[in-house]
Design an enzyme around this catalytic site. Structure first.
Site: not given
Ligand code: A2P
Length: 331
Positions: A128, A241
């Site tokens: 990710c 994130h």
């Protein structure tokens, strides 16, 4: 076209998002098969207005599946992905199991879509934190070349899975109630904390997550010379994130030019009005598909340097959405 599609790890944080993304993007699913452990056998999941029953992976008949999206951890991928391929499925695997295999493409559709062409049954979905970074780097890389990247990440707990989401919630509750709480997912309390430790430590002092950002970026760009030094940090955020990225480019590029390139880039949204306090935020990026970039500026430490802040939903572009986009490339 109507395909039989499987999601392996369908009850997990990423697996559930995969089911949602398949529905939201109207992927041509004729039949959906959902797999998880024996613990989840018989659970029902809503899909396109009907209920799909979760099957126990260990006792399932794997024939007739055309595309299988895996997100049940690398152990399950290693054991089961070859079995799915043997039965005729193409596997898109979200785990680390096959990412660095030379005969397995590692694909981010905005960056290296053509790599899906040489798959031999398995296509890997990158980590990710790598995905959102390379989507933002791609237009700059194509224009002026990139020599090195220095990145620090601020990663959400959902990247660790459902148990970590629960651990953060319970720690916050325990703190507010003045109670003791012993963490079990992370080595230390994650609530009100920042842990510079994602994945096991390697001999060079970097963590596995940090080395993924180097090795996967090289493979996705097909550029073994690009240098990436990462510090990956887990923070008490549920979704999305954030990353602070500084790059040294091969040719000089201005911040204005980078903004222009990124405004035109597919899958990217520039939010960069610092005087109005506008920049990408984790809570704004949650449940969205784009990679959000802001704080774009010429770096003071490199003569040919650019710094920026990049935020994206780790369960969507960082995992489920990227996997479904790969499936879309296949069909
Ligand atoms: P289950 O819910 O039955 O444990 P997360 O990443 O959020 O922790 O989710 C992991 C996913 O992987 C879940 O769907 C989980 O199913 C699944 N999983 C874990 N172990 C197995 C297994 N042995 N066989 C199949 N699926 C598994």
């Amino acid at each position: 076209m109507s395909l039989t599609v499987a999601v392996v790890g369908a009850t997990g944080a990423v697996g559930q998002e995969m089911v949602k993304v398949l529905e939201q993007r109207s992927f041509p699913v004729g039949k959906l098969r959902l797999f998880a452990s024996s613990r989840s056998k018989g659970k029902e999941v809503n899909f396109n207005g009907s209920k799909v029953v979760v099957e126990d992976l260990s006792e399932a008949d794997l024939s007739g599946i055309q595309i299988a999206l895996f997100s049940a951890g690398s152990k399950i991928s290693k054991e089961y992905a070859p079995k799915f391929v043997e039965k005729g499925a193409t596997v898109i695997d979200n785990s680390k199991a096959f990412r660095m295999y030379p005969d397995v493409p590692l694909v981010v559709p905005e960056v290296n879509p053509d790599d899906v062409k040489w798959h031999r049954g398995i296509i890997a979905n990158p980590n990710c934190s790598t995905i959102q970074m390379v989507v933002a780097l791609k237009p700059i890389y194509d224009k002026v070349g990139i020599k090195r990247v220095v990145v620090s990440t601020y990663q959400a707990v959902s990247g660790t899975g459902y148990k970590a989401i629960a651990e953060l919630e319970e720690e916050v509750k325990a703190y507010v109630e003045g109670k003791e709480y012993t963490p079990s997912v992370y080595p230390y309390q994650i609530a009100f904390n920042a842990l510079p430790h994602i994945g096991p430590f390697e001999n060079n002092g970097y963590t596995e997550e940090e080395m993924k950002m180097l090795n996967e970026t090289r493979k996705i760009f097909g550029d073994p010379k690009i240098m990436v030094s990462a510090t990956t940090v887990r923070i008490p955020v549920f979704r999305s994130h954030s990353e602070s990225v500084t790059i040294e480019t091969i040719e000089k590029i201005t911040a204005e030019e980078v903004k222009r390139l990124l405004r035109e880039a597919k899958g990217v949204k520039v939010i960069d009005e610092p005087k109005e306090n506008l920049y990408p935020l984790a809570i704004d990026a949650a449940y969205k598909d784009e990679v959000f970039v802001g704080r774009i500026r010429e770096d003071l430490a490199f003569s040919k340097g650019i710094s920026f802040w990049v935020v994206s939903d780790n369960l969507r572009k960082g995992a489920a959405l990227n996997a479904v986009q790969i499936a879309e490339l296949l069909i």
